[in-house]
Design a protein around this motif. Structure first.
Motif, PDB file in Angstrom:
ATOM      1  N   ASN A 143      28.723 -35.533  -1.462  1.00  0.00           N
ATOM      2  CA  ASN A 143      30.147 -35.577  -1.095  1.00  0.00           C
ATOM      3  C   ASN A 143      31.013 -35.965  -2.296  1.00  0.00           C
ATOM      4  N   LEU A 144      30.856 -35.199  -3.376  1.00  0.00           N
ATOM      5  CA  LEU A 144      31.551 -35.513  -4.622  1.00  0.00           C
ATOM      6  C   LEU A 144      32.883 -34.756  -4.722  1.00  0.00           C
ATOM      7  N   PRO A 145      33.932 -35.426  -5.181  1.00  0.00           N
ATOM      8  CA  PRO A 145      35.262 -34.823  -5.235  1.00  0.00           C
ATOM      9  C   PRO A 145      35.458 -33.902  -6.440  1.00  0.00           C
ATOM     10  N   VAL A 146      34.898 -32.730  -6.363  1.00  0.00           N
ATOM     11  CA  VAL A 146      35.060 -31.705  -7.393  1.00  0.00           C
ATOM     12  C   VAL A 146      35.956 -30.602  -6.829  1.00  0.00           C
ATOM     13  N   VAL A 147      36.850 -30.078  -7.645  1.00  0.00           N
ATOM     14  CA  VAL A 147      37.674 -28.941  -7.243  1.00  0.00           C
ATOM     15  C   VAL A 147      37.169 -27.716  -7.992  1.00  0.00           C
ATOM     16  N   VAL A 148      36.825 -26.675  -7.248  1.00  0.00           N
ATOM     17  CA  VAL A 148      36.302 -25.445  -7.845  1.00  0.00           C
ATOM     18  C   VAL A 148      37.291 -24.318  -7.595  1.00  0.00           C
ATOM     19  N   GLY A 149      37.773 -23.712  -8.662  1.00  0.00           N
ATOM     20  CA  GLY A 149      38.633 -22.540  -8.542  1.00  0.00           C
ATOM     21  C   GLY A 149      37.783 -21.289  -8.514  1.00  0.00           C
TER      22      GLY A 149
ATOM     23  N   PRO B 131      27.799 -28.533   4.685  1.00  0.00           N
ATOM     24  CA  PRO B 131      28.632 -29.694   5.061  1.00  0.00           C
ATOM     25  C   PRO B 131      29.465 -30.196   3.880  1.00  0.00           C
ATOM     26  N   ASN B 132      30.548 -30.893   4.210  1.00  0.00           N
ATOM     27  CA  ASN B 132      31.433 -31.530   3.226  1.00  0.00           C
ATOM     28  C   ASN B 132      32.164 -30.546   2.323  1.00  0.00           C
ATOM     29  N   VAL B 133      32.274 -29.301   2.744  1.00  0.00           N
ATOM     30  CA  VAL B 133      32.927 -28.270   1.939  1.00  0.00           C
ATOM     31  C   VAL B 133      34.274 -27.895   2.564  1.00  0.00           C
TER      32      VAL B 133
ATOM     33  N   ALA C 128      44.248 -30.877  -3.259  1.00  0.00           N
ATOM     34  CA  ALA C 128      42.802 -30.980  -3.451  1.00  0.00           C
ATOM     35  C   ALA C 128      42.451 -32.174  -4.331  1.00  0.00           C
ATOM     36  N   PHE C 129      43.174 -32.364  -5.411  1.00  0.00           N
ATOM     37  CA  PHE C 129      42.903 -33.493  -6.300  1.00  0.00           C
ATOM     38  C   PHE C 129      43.223 -34.827  -5.627  1.00  0.00           C
ATOM     39  N   ASN C 130      44.237 -34.843  -4.791  1.00  0.00           N
ATOM     40  CA  ASN C 130      44.643 -36.097  -4.154  1.00  0.00           C
ATOM     41  C   ASN C 130      43.817 -36.453  -2.933  1.00  0.00           C
ATOM     42  N   ARG C 131      43.133 -35.470  -2.345  1.00  0.00           N
ATOM     43  CA  ARG C 131      42.280 -35.774  -1.186  1.00  0.00           C
ATOM     44  C   ARG C 131      40.913 -36.280  -1.607  1.00  0.00           C
ATOM     45  N   ASN C 132      40.539 -36.039  -2.863  1.00  0.00           N
ATOM     46  CA  ASN C 132      39.254 -36.510  -3.378  1.00  0.00           C
ATOM     47  C   ASN C 132      38.084 -36.016  -2.537  1.00  0.00           C
ATOM     48  N   GLU C 133      38.089 -34.715  -2.266  1.00  0.00           N
ATOM     49  CA  GLU C 133      37.006 -34.078  -1.516  1.00  0.00           C
ATOM     50  C   GLU C 133      36.537 -32.843  -2.273  1.00  0.00           C
ATOM     51  N   LEU C 134      35.356 -32.370  -1.943  1.00  0.00           N
ATOM     52  CA  LEU C 134      34.841 -31.132  -2.532  1.00  0.00           C
ATOM     53  C   LEU C 134      35.642 -29.965  -1.969  1.00  0.00           C
ATOM     54  N   THR C 135      36.384 -29.306  -2.826  1.00  0.00           N
ATOM     55  CA  THR C 135      37.306 -28.262  -2.377  1.00  0.00           C
ATOM     56  C   THR C 135      37.146 -27.005  -3.222  1.00  0.00           C
ATOM     57  N   PHE C 136      37.101 -25.877  -2.547  1.00  0.00           N
ATOM     58  CA  PHE C 136      37.022 -24.577  -3.213  1.00  0.00           C
ATOM     59  C   PHE C 136      38.328 -23.825  -2.944  1.00  0.00           C
TER      60      PHE C 136
END
Length: 640
Positions: free
Chosen positions: A406-412, A439-441, A459-467
């Motif tokens: 559950n790491l907060p990485v943002v992937v474009g 899960p957690n995506v 996405a950066f402010n929610r601190n979640e794994l976001t695509f």
């Protein structure tokens, strides 16, 4: 000398002298520069391997000997020598000549590809099959120095080097992948190119290679003695390969003599060939950024690209990178990561302005994702820019390393959706199905530039794994607009238009595509921007499903596992009716190359297909209402 259009197969090369081969090389280079100025295509990579390709077909006997091209975008000369010159006016077009090797095009295309770093692994399969069946032919993977930074290539080298089996690996070293190559391996190759010891040893060993074949064993021993005396072992020899080079990739005679010599060896061999990407056409040859890697039509004399982008438009890649740069100037923890796609993902300006927070990891998608995880768990805010088609290569890293922790990485996810001329290997249609079940995506896609800015900020402010998905192509964007970033509530959709007869649900730029059709044909339809593909907007979706209006889901992605599947699963879970849901998406198939309008028609995603489905949906609704009315009358009659 044959005209290029008269070539049927490479066998004619056997009778040509070195001077004639050089003349052929000049003719092919001139043809490519002229032809691609009209059609576009991968110009620089192909100009760099003209002599190398001619020498390969002169020394080896394709298709009996197996030429296996890594990535495959550098096979235009190969296509000319195997009888496909007359089809170049259709290059990368709908139902035209593929820009990559294609099994259905020619018996000389023995392996299809489009992604990097696969050739040596495939070659291992050909080698083992040959030896199992007691066949006698050569297997020759041709791989670039950029592709060799991919971990899969080293796995294959490790395997084949240990096996001791006969294979000839051609390392095409041009110091470039799409952008300038980076990393320790690149430095090592640069040292090998420029080292005085290497150059001196090369001069001596090149003369040794010209010795007649009856002195073959002596030649081999002398050459090995020279190498041992003149220089330390290199990584290839440590992995079990006999190394030859570096040799000039634009000197046909030197290439042929080296190939002829190595054909006699019964062991794994690597031939290090140094070429110049864009060789023979100055605009491409002097390009150090990667602009001339893959191009559209251009002006032959000046090298000026003919396609112009409206002043009020930017590429989607540029929009995302601009938003990223603005946010990174506010938050020092934000870093940008790319797997060798600085130019393709429009991160040049970020790299120039914030060089300490820009990291190019080379062609290493798996490493890029896990590396981002390490940054995230250490308190940084990584953004990984990666093409949809290349994200597929890092599935395990997304699941095991990012999502599970559950790491907060943002992937474009760049190039999401239909990409056009690159075709089957590059269509960005599988990422939703690949990610949605993990899960957690979070998976989101903006409709326009303003929504893209706010999505990245959120996405950066929610601190979640976001695509964040975004397509190839351009969108309206005012670069001077200094609007305030705004948070977007997680898992929310928006209603773009209200209507009373049917409902469209879609996401990304497809929202405006459907909006234009609704407006043009005066459809009484509600249009939903399903900007969050995971999680769904449950509250709004329940309301839509309970309306009992026909619902048409439109997505430029594979239907299996996409938004269509998600909505049907939701309906099932909440015991809501789903028989009024219609789906327009990509079926269970790979999507061929071609302009979007032709591909859309093929996939039944064009305007005509949409209107036919609207007509069917409304007719079914009318019939349903008529049946309900009849049933009501019958019930009333029976009950007095």
């Amino acid at each position: 000398m044959k005209e290029l259009t008269e070539i049927e197969n490479p066998s004619f090369l056997k009778d040509l002298s070195i001077d004639e081969l050089n003349e052929l090389s000049a003719n092919i280079r001139e043809f490519l520069i002229n032809s691609l100025s009209k059609t576009g295509g991968h110009l620089a990579p192909n100009l760099g391997v003209v002599e190398l390709t001619i020498a390969l077909h002169k020394a080896f006997n394709s298709p009996n000997d197996k030429l296996i091209w890594d990535v495959g975008h550098q096979t235009y000369t190969h296509k000319i020598l195997t009888g496909r010159t007359q089809f170049f006016n259709s290059l990368r077009k709908y139902k035209g000549l593929s820009g990559f090797p294609k099994l259905s095009e020619s018996e000389h295309d023995v392996w299809e590809t489009g992604h990097s770093s696969t050739s040596i692994s495939a070659a291992a399969g050909f080698v083992y099959s040959r030896d199992y069946k007691n066949e006698d032919h050569h297997v020759i993977p041709i791989i670039g120095d950029g592709a060799l930074t991919g971990g899969m290539a080293f796995e294959a080298l490790n395997h084949l080097g240990h096996s001791g089996k006969r294979v000839i690996v051609i390392l095409n070293d041009n110091e470039m992948s799409i952008s300038k190559n980076v990393g320790a391996f690149t430095r090592m190759l640069n040292h090998m190119r420029t080292s005085k010891k290497f150059k001196r040893a090369k001069r001596i060993s090149s003369s040794v290679l010209s010795v007649e074949s009856h002195l073959f064993d002596l030649t081999k021993r002398v050459k090995e003695s020279i190498k041992t005396f003149m220089m330390a072992r290199n990584i290839f020899e440590d992995m079990g390969f006999t190394y030859y080079g570096p040799i000039n990739g634009h000197e046909i005679s030197e290439l042929i003599s080296t190939f002829d010599y190595c054909k006699q060896l019964n062991e794994p061999v690597i031939i290090h060939v140094v070429t110049k990407k864009g060789h023979g056409y100055e605009p491409a040859a002097t390009d150090q950024v990667g602009v001339w890697h893959g191009v559209g039509p251009y002006e032959l004399e000046t090298g000026k690209f003919l396609k112009k982008i409206d002043e009020n438009k930017r590429s989607w890649s540029k929009v995302i990178s601009e938003a990223l740069l603005r946010l990174a100037k506010i938050d020092e923890r934000i870093v940008a990561i790319t797997p060798a796609m600085k130019n393709g993902s429009a991160l040049n300006q970020f790299a120039e302005e914030l060089p300490d927070r820009f990291i190019d990891v080379g062609i290493a998608e798996q490493h890029a994702i896990t590396f981002a995880g390490g940054l995230a768990i250490s308190g940084m805010k990584p953004f990984v820019s990666i093409y949809s088609t290349f994200l597929q290569r890092a599935y395990d890293q997304v699941s095991h390393d990012l999502a599970r922790q559950n790491l907060p990485v943002v992937v474009g996810i760049d190039r999401s959706g239909i990409v056009g001329g690159d075709g089957e290997t590059h269509q960005g249609i599988f990422d939703i199905a690949m990610l949605r079940h993990i899960p957690n995506v979070n998976i989101i896609m903006p409709r326009n530039a303003r929504e893209a800015f706010n999505m990245l900020y959120s996405a950066f402010n929610r601190n979640e794994l976001t695509f964040i998905r975004y397509p190839r192509g351009n969108t309206f964007f005012d670069i001077e607009d200094d609007f305030k970033f705004q948070m977007i509530k997680k898992g929310t959709w928006t209603t773009v238009k209200e209507g009373n007869e049917l409902i469209f649900i879609t996401y990304g730029p497809s929202v405006d595509y459907i909006a234009d059709i609704i407006k043009k044909h005066h459809l009484n339809a509600t249009l939903i921007n399903a900007r969050s593909i995971k999680p769904l907007d449950k509250q709004l979706l329940k309301k839509l499903l309970r309306s009992n209006l026909p619902i048409i889901i439109f997505e430029e992605a594979i239907k299996i596992g996409g938004l269509n599947s998600a909505i049907l699963e939701f309906a099932s879970d909440y015991k809501l009716r789903s028989d009024h849901i219609y789906s327009l998406g990509i079926g269970d198939a790979f999507v061929p190359q071609g302009d979007k309008k032709f591909v859309y028609k093929d996939l039944n995603l064009d305007e005509d297909a949409i209107l036919m489905l609207v007509e069917l949906a409304l007719l079914n609704k009318k019939n349903e209402e008529s049946k309900e009315k009849k049933d009501t009358v019958l019930w009333q009659k029976r009950n007095g």
